[in-house]
Write an enzyme that holds these catalytic residues in place. Structure first.
Site, PDB file in Angstrom:
ATOM      1  N   ASP A 166      13.060  -9.681  -5.120  1.00 50.78           N
ATOM      2  CA  ASP A 166      13.053  -8.357  -5.745  1.00 50.78           C
ATOM      3  C   ASP A 166      13.432  -7.265  -4.748  1.00 50.78           C
ATOM      4  OD1 ASP A 166      12.239  -9.467  -8.133  1.00 50.78           O
ATOM      5  OD2 ASP A 166      10.110  -9.061  -7.784  1.00 50.78           O
ATOM      6  N   LYS A 167      14.054  -6.216  -5.246  1.00 49.54           N
ATOM      7  CA  LYS A 167      14.470  -5.098  -4.398  1.00 49.54           C
ATOM      8  C   LYS A 167      13.341  -4.569  -3.517  1.00 49.54           C
ATOM      9  CE  LYS A 167      16.301  -0.364  -4.736  1.00 49.54           C
ATOM     10  NZ  LYS A 167      16.793   0.681  -5.649  1.00 49.54           N
TER      11      LYS A 167
END
Length: 261
Positions: A71-72
């Site tokens: 995930d970012k």
């Protein structure tokens, strides 16, 4: 006909990002992805201009092929293949359970004992990208092992108590559902600090305003597997960033004791 407007050159160019490479052989490469960096370009986040895949490609001068998702807002180990053929060979390892992953997180509250959470999760659909997908999705198996490592009580209030408690956790997902660790910790009522989707806004604000922490405190710290080409047992670790180091020092948590190298 009007002439097309030319872009204005900016004399000040941003410094290129140098990614930390934590593993490399002739087939694979792994980086320690910074928090806030997308793996690759996405129209769902169209204003982003820096991506791990493109940055790494420019850094090493060859194409790379991502083998899994991170995930970012999550930092830590991100693996790429160095050819499409190797990617096709390695991808099943990541979709199965041959890859052993270790994460560390700071969560709200104190967890006293290690345990395993077996709590199925429904696939999270994106409102735009998955708008045509069936909304009637079945929950899929999701298993996370968790171990408390250290705890702290801070002299800040988020409600009726004068102090707030937090815990350092080691998390080992046995499955790979979207946002699994964030959703599982929220299910246990111990959300990960900095999680703006599944977390607690009061505690997120406490860390921003009192501790200058503006990120999700989830880090992919370790990864191990048997190399399918060389048969070697590979174990990789990725150290934490300055925010993590500063918080751990402030909380009295010895970074070396928890293998945050």
């Amino acid at each position: 006909m009007l002439e097309e407007e030319q872009p204005v050159e900016n004399d000040i160019q941003p410094e290129p990002i140098e990614l930390e490479i934590v593993y490399r052989d002739e087939n694979l490469i792994a980086i320690n992805k910074p928090a806030g960096m997308l793996v690759h370009r996405s129209w769902l986040d169209k204003y982003e201009t820096v991506f791990a895949m493109q940055t790494l490609r420019n850094q090493i001068g060859q194409h790379v092929f991502p083998l899994h998702r991170l995930d970012k807002p999550t930092s830590g180990i991100l693996f790429f293949a160095l050819s499409s053929e190797v990617a096709a060979q390695f991808s099943p390892l990541f979709s199965g359970r041959e890859i052993k992953k270790t994460y560390h997180a700071i969560v709200r509250g104190w967890i006293e004992e290690s345990d395993t959470l077996d709590y199925p999760l429904k696939e999270q659909l994106d409102k735009i990208a998955d708008k045509k997908a069936s909304k009637e999705v079945e929950a899929k198996e999701a298993i996370t092992e968790y171990t408390p490592l250290a705890k702290v009580e801070l002299p800040y209030s988020t409600g009726k108590f004068p102090t707030s408690r937090y815990c350092l956790m080691e998390l080992k997902p046995q499955t790979g559902r979207k946002h699994q660790l964030r959703r599982h910790m929220a299910h246990l009522r111990h959300p990960i600090v900095g999680d703006t989707t599944h977390g607690d806004g009061k505690h997120n604000r406490l860390f921003k305003e009192n501790l200058d922490s503006h990120r999700l405190l989830l880090h992919a710290s370790g990864l191990s597997f048997t190399h399918p080409i060389t048969n070697e047992n590979i174990e990789i670790k990725a150290g934490v960033d300055e925010t993590w180091r500063r918080l751990m020092a402030e909380f009295g948590w010895d970074i070396e004791s928890y293998q945050f190298h």
